[in-house]
Scaffold this motif. Structure first.
Motif, mmCIF file in Angstrom:
data_model
loop_
_atom_site.group_PDB
_atom_site.id
_atom_site.type_symbol
_atom_site.label_atom_id
_atom_site.label_comp_id
_atom_site.label_asym_id
_atom_site.label_seq_id
_atom_site.Cartn_x
_atom_site.Cartn_y
_atom_site.Cartn_z
ATOM 1 N N ASN A 77 0.809 -1.217 0.000
ATOM 2 C CA ASN A 77 0.000 0.000 0.000
ATOM 3 C C ASN A 77 0.845 1.272 0.000
ATOM 4 O O ASN A 77 0.314 2.376 0.059
ATOM 5 N N ILE A 78 2.143 1.087 0.016
ATOM 6 C CA ILE A 78 3.021 2.246 -0.154
ATOM 7 C C ILE A 78 3.394 2.265 -1.628
ATOM 8 O O ILE A 78 4.035 1.344 -2.134
ATOM 9 N N SER B 243 7.745 17.404 4.210
ATOM 10 C CA SER B 243 6.393 17.149 4.683
ATOM 11 C C SER B 243 5.569 16.413 3.639
ATOM 12 O O SER B 243 5.660 16.700 2.444
ATOM 13 N N GLY B 244 4.812 15.435 4.079
ATOM 14 C CA GLY B 244 3.895 14.740 3.179
ATOM 15 C C GLY B 244 4.532 13.675 2.308
ATOM 16 O O GLY B 244 3.901 13.152 1.393
ATOM 17 N N LYS C 98 6.463 9.806 5.795
ATOM 18 C CA LYS C 98 7.313 9.369 6.910
ATOM 19 C C LYS C 98 6.534 8.524 7.921
ATOM 20 O O LYS C 98 6.987 7.483 8.361
ATOM 21 N N LEU D 21 3.715 6.947 7.434
ATOM 22 C CA LEU D 21 3.274 5.719 6.766
ATOM 23 C C LEU D 21 4.383 4.666 6.806
ATOM 24 O O LEU D 21 4.154 3.499 7.119
ATOM 25 N N ASP E 276 7.689 11.838 16.337
ATOM 26 C CA ASP E 276 7.502 12.605 15.106
ATOM 27 C C ASP E 276 7.940 14.046 15.336
ATOM 28 O O ASP E 276 7.822 14.559 16.437
ATOM 29 N N ASN F 229 11.121 16.659 9.205
ATOM 30 C CA ASN F 229 11.166 17.203 7.847
ATOM 31 C C ASN F 229 12.254 18.264 7.736
ATOM 32 O O ASN F 229 12.342 18.982 6.758
ATOM 33 N N PHE G 216 -5.140 6.719 -5.186
ATOM 34 C CA PHE G 216 -6.061 7.529 -4.381
ATOM 35 C C PHE G 216 -7.444 7.626 -5.028
ATOM 36 O O PHE G 216 -8.462 7.710 -4.347
ATOM 37 N N ARG H 88 0.876 14.003 0.396
ATOM 38 C CA ARG H 88 -0.326 14.452 1.109
ATOM 39 C C ARG H 88 -1.116 15.453 0.262
ATOM 40 O O ARG H 88 -2.336 15.379 0.161
ATOM 41 N N LYS I 282 -0.405 21.721 8.571
ATOM 42 C CA LYS I 282 -0.539 20.307 8.295
ATOM 43 C C LYS I 282 -1.556 20.085 7.157
ATOM 44 O O LYS I 282 -1.347 19.329 6.232
ATOM 45 N N LEU J 9 3.822 21.410 6.719
ATOM 46 C CA LEU J 9 4.669 20.856 7.781
ATOM 47 C C LEU J 9 4.749 19.343 7.641
ATOM 48 O O LEU J 9 3.771 18.715 7.271
HETATM 49 N N1 LIG Z 1 4.164 6.279 -1.118
HETATM 50 C C1 LIG Z 1 2.915 6.485 -0.681
HETATM 51 N N2 LIG Z 1 1.909 5.687 -1.101
HETATM 52 C C2 LIG Z 1 0.651 5.894 -0.693
HETATM 53 N N3 LIG Z 1 0.280 6.850 0.153
HETATM 54 C C3 LIG Z 1 1.238 7.669 0.633
HETATM 55 C C4 LIG Z 1 2.597 7.531 0.242
HETATM 56 N N4 LIG Z 1 3.313 8.472 0.867
HETATM 57 C C5 LIG Z 1 2.452 9.166 1.616
HETATM 58 N N5 LIG Z 1 1.202 8.700 1.477
HETATM 59 C C6 LIG Z 1 -0.010 9.247 2.113
HETATM 60 O O1 LIG Z 1 0.170 10.654 2.185
HETATM 61 C C7 LIG Z 1 -0.281 11.156 3.422
HETATM 62 C C8 LIG Z 1 0.854 11.830 4.150
HETATM 63 O O2 LIG Z 1 1.781 10.860 4.571
HETATM 64 P P1 LIG Z 1 2.501 10.933 5.984
HETATM 65 O O3 LIG Z 1 1.583 11.464 7.020
HETATM 66 O O4 LIG Z 1 3.133 9.615 6.249
HETATM 67 O O5 LIG Z 1 3.602 12.033 5.652
HETATM 68 P P2 LIG Z 1 4.724 12.664 6.569
HETATM 69 O O6 LIG Z 1 5.997 12.553 5.824
HETATM 70 O O7 LIG Z 1 4.665 12.059 7.917
HETATM 71 O O8 LIG Z 1 4.306 14.178 6.609
HETATM 72 P P3 LIG Z 1 4.585 15.308 7.730
HETATM 73 O O9 LIG Z 1 6.042 15.611 7.716
HETATM 74 O O10 LIG Z 1 3.776 16.440 7.288
HETATM 75 O O11 LIG Z 1 4.131 14.728 9.030
HETATM 76 C C9 LIG Z 1 -0.865 9.985 4.173
HETATM 77 O O12 LIG Z 1 -2.265 9.929 3.972
HETATM 78 C C10 LIG Z 1 -0.173 8.792 3.552
HETATM 79 O O13 LIG Z 1 -0.971 7.643 3.660
#
Ligand SMILES: Nc1ncnc2c1ncn2[C@@H]1O[C@H](COP(=O)(O)OP(=O)(O)OP(=O)(O)O)[C@@H](O)[C@H]1O
Ligand SMILES: [Mg+2]
Length: 461
Positions: A148-149, A179-180, A183, A185, A248, A290, A334, A367, A456, A461
């Motif tokens: 799912n990634i 950001s986004g 990470k 996930l 985080d 980030n 998506f 994101r 967010k 962020l």
């Molecule tokens: N490679 C991917 N495949 C599918 N969905 C993804 C992928 N990367 C991110 N997403 C989706 O994008 C959204 C943001 O991901 P996530 O919260 O893990 O990002 P983050 O790096 O932690 O961001 P932040 O630094 O803002 O906290 C989530 O809904 C996640 O499921």
């Protein structure tokens, strides 16, 4: 009239002492349970379609098959079936064995009806809980399955390799990326595919919790540790014992908390605020940021010794603009998820729309893309997502040339949405405040938490 039997109420009672079995049946039936009885283990196992029983109550000492053997066989068929053992005097040794085999509890002869009812109620509740937990766990595991990634780009393939290596041990992982980029996930996928998956995954967002509270969140406190500490509080580290703690936005941690964290990592022990006891914890640590942590170290905002403790196994997630090839895959991923959720049959994405999204630089990464697609699915009424379902002005801030379709004087291209203006203001404030969230919030005259929430939402962020 059809009687609807709630399977959560059917109980099997096994006892060679017919009178005692009758007594149990009488008491349980009075409470609304449905009781089947058997006078031997063999009879019970034959009679019983175990899946249809919510509870088994068995005597320990019986001619033929013993209670222990019934317990063992019953657990083989349905491991989450609670079993209550009836014991007489002097059964201690076998009682211990029964406990080891997973008996839920005991009731002793002579029968105390109140005790019986409470024990039965607890056992049935425990089963409901166990079933619920295992259902939720399997949902989580599927959700955080590597498949799912999404990402077929080389950069993401390299990430998957790293993740596979990280999964097989409890090594401390540091995930870096804008950001986004996914990470959190990735952190969850590492946890839910590793040997600690049955244990908790505890998230601590160091930016969202006020600095003054973070320490007590992480390490807990004893009653009376400070004014207002009315009860003992167990910290996140203790909650995560044998599991994983996800720290985080680690760069947002204050120097004082950084020092405490370092001590915990070195000693593998925590001390609650106001406490004197050191508590051993076995916690896997995954942290994320980030920011460029090496920069933070250089600027003396982040402790170098802590940095080395955290970055034992670093994973860096590439920004989406560096893996544009994954954009179409992510779009379809998506689109499927959100169309299914909304009960819509959307199967196509217009070429123009695709070109438009491919031309964008995605500062909010996956994101932001996810948000765009979610919105498009809401707006789409047919089976195809086209330009009209996408936000106008995506390129206004990306520094990219507008795609072909918007050349030639389309006025709409110049319209900037309110959301874009707001998100721009947040970005500017962050720049001015050199990425310090508290200062950036002050710059705009809003609270830190509000700033955080908005940033967010826009994927800043
Ligand atoms: N490679 C991917 N495949 C599918 N969905 C993804 C992928 N990367 C991110 N997403 C989706 O994008 C959204 C943001 O991901 P996530 O919260 O893990 O990002 P983050 O790096 O932690 O961001 P932040 O630094 O803002 O906290 C989530 O809904 C996640 O499921
Ligand atoms: Mg995150």
């Amino acid at each position: 009239m059809v009687q609807i039997v709630n399977k959560n109420k059917i109980i099997m009672v096994v006892d060679d002492d017919k009178n005692f079995a009758k007594l149990l049946e009488y008491n349980l039936t009075n409470e609304g349970y449905i009781v089947n009885t058997a006078s031997s283990g063999k009879e019970a196992l034959i009679k019983m379609d175990l899946k249809k029983h919510a509870l088994l109550i068995t005597d320990l000492k019986m001619p033929g098959m013993s209670g222990i053997e019934i317990l063992r066989q019953a657990k083989e068929i349905d491991n989450s079936l609670p079993v209550i053992i009836i014991t007489g005097q002097g059964d201690t040794v076998t009682a211990v064995e029964a406990m080891k085999l997973g008996a839920f509890d005991f009731i002793t002869k002579p029968l105390k009806p109140n005790e019986l009812i409470i024990t039965v109620r607890n056992a049935l509740n425990s089963r409901i809980l166990i079933d619920k937990v295992s259902e939720l766990r399997s949902q989580l595991e599927t959700r955080y399955d590597f498949k799912n990634i999404i990402g077929s780009s080389e950069k993401m393939q390299a990430v998957f390799k790293m993740m596979e290596n990280a999964v097989s041990s409890s090594v401390t992982v540091l995930i870096q990326g804008e950001s986004g980029t996914g990470k959190e996930l990735v952190a969850r996928a590492i946890h839910y595919n590793g040997s600690r998956k049955e244990r908790p995954f505890i998230v601590v967002n160091c930016a969202a919790i006020p600095e003054t509270l973070l320490e007590s969140e992480l390490f807990g406190y004893e009653r009376g540790a400070f004014t207002g500490a009315l009860e003992r509080k167990i910290g996140k580290f203790e909650q995560a014992d044998n599991g994983t703690i996800f720290l985080d936005e680690i760069a947002e941690m204050s120097p004082m908390t950084q020092a405490k964290l370092l001590r915990v990592l070195e000693g593998k022990e925590v001390e609650r605020l106001g406490g004197h006891e050191r508590i051993k914890v076995d916690v896997r640590i995954i942290s994320a940021t980030n920011r460029e942590l090496t920069e933070e170290v250089k600027e003396s905002r982040f402790r170098e010794d802590l940095y080395y403790r955290l970055m034992v196994f670093p994973i860096t997630l590439p920004p989406l603009r560096e893996r544009k090839g994954d954009v179409p895959l992510l779009i379809s991923h998506f689109m499927n998820i959100y169309a299914k959720g909304a009960g819509k049959k959307i199967s196509h994405f217009s070429g123009e729309a695709m070109e438009y999204l491919m031309g964008y630089s995605w500062p909010g990464n996956v994101r932001e893309l996810e948000n765009v697609i979610e919105r498009a699915v809401v707006l789409c009424e047919g089976d195809t997502i086209n330009l009209s379902h996408l936000p106008v002005g995506l390129d206004a801030f990306s520094g990219n040339r507008l795609p072909q379709v918007f050349d030639g004087g389309m006025e709409t291209a110049k319209i900037v949405s309110l959301e874009n203006m707001e998100s721009e203001a947040l970005k500017k404030a962050l720049d001015i405040a050199e990425h310090n969230i508290s200062r950036a919030a002050k710059e705009l005259g809003i609270g830190r938490a509000t700033f955080y929430r908005k940033a967010k939402k826009f994927g800043i962020l």
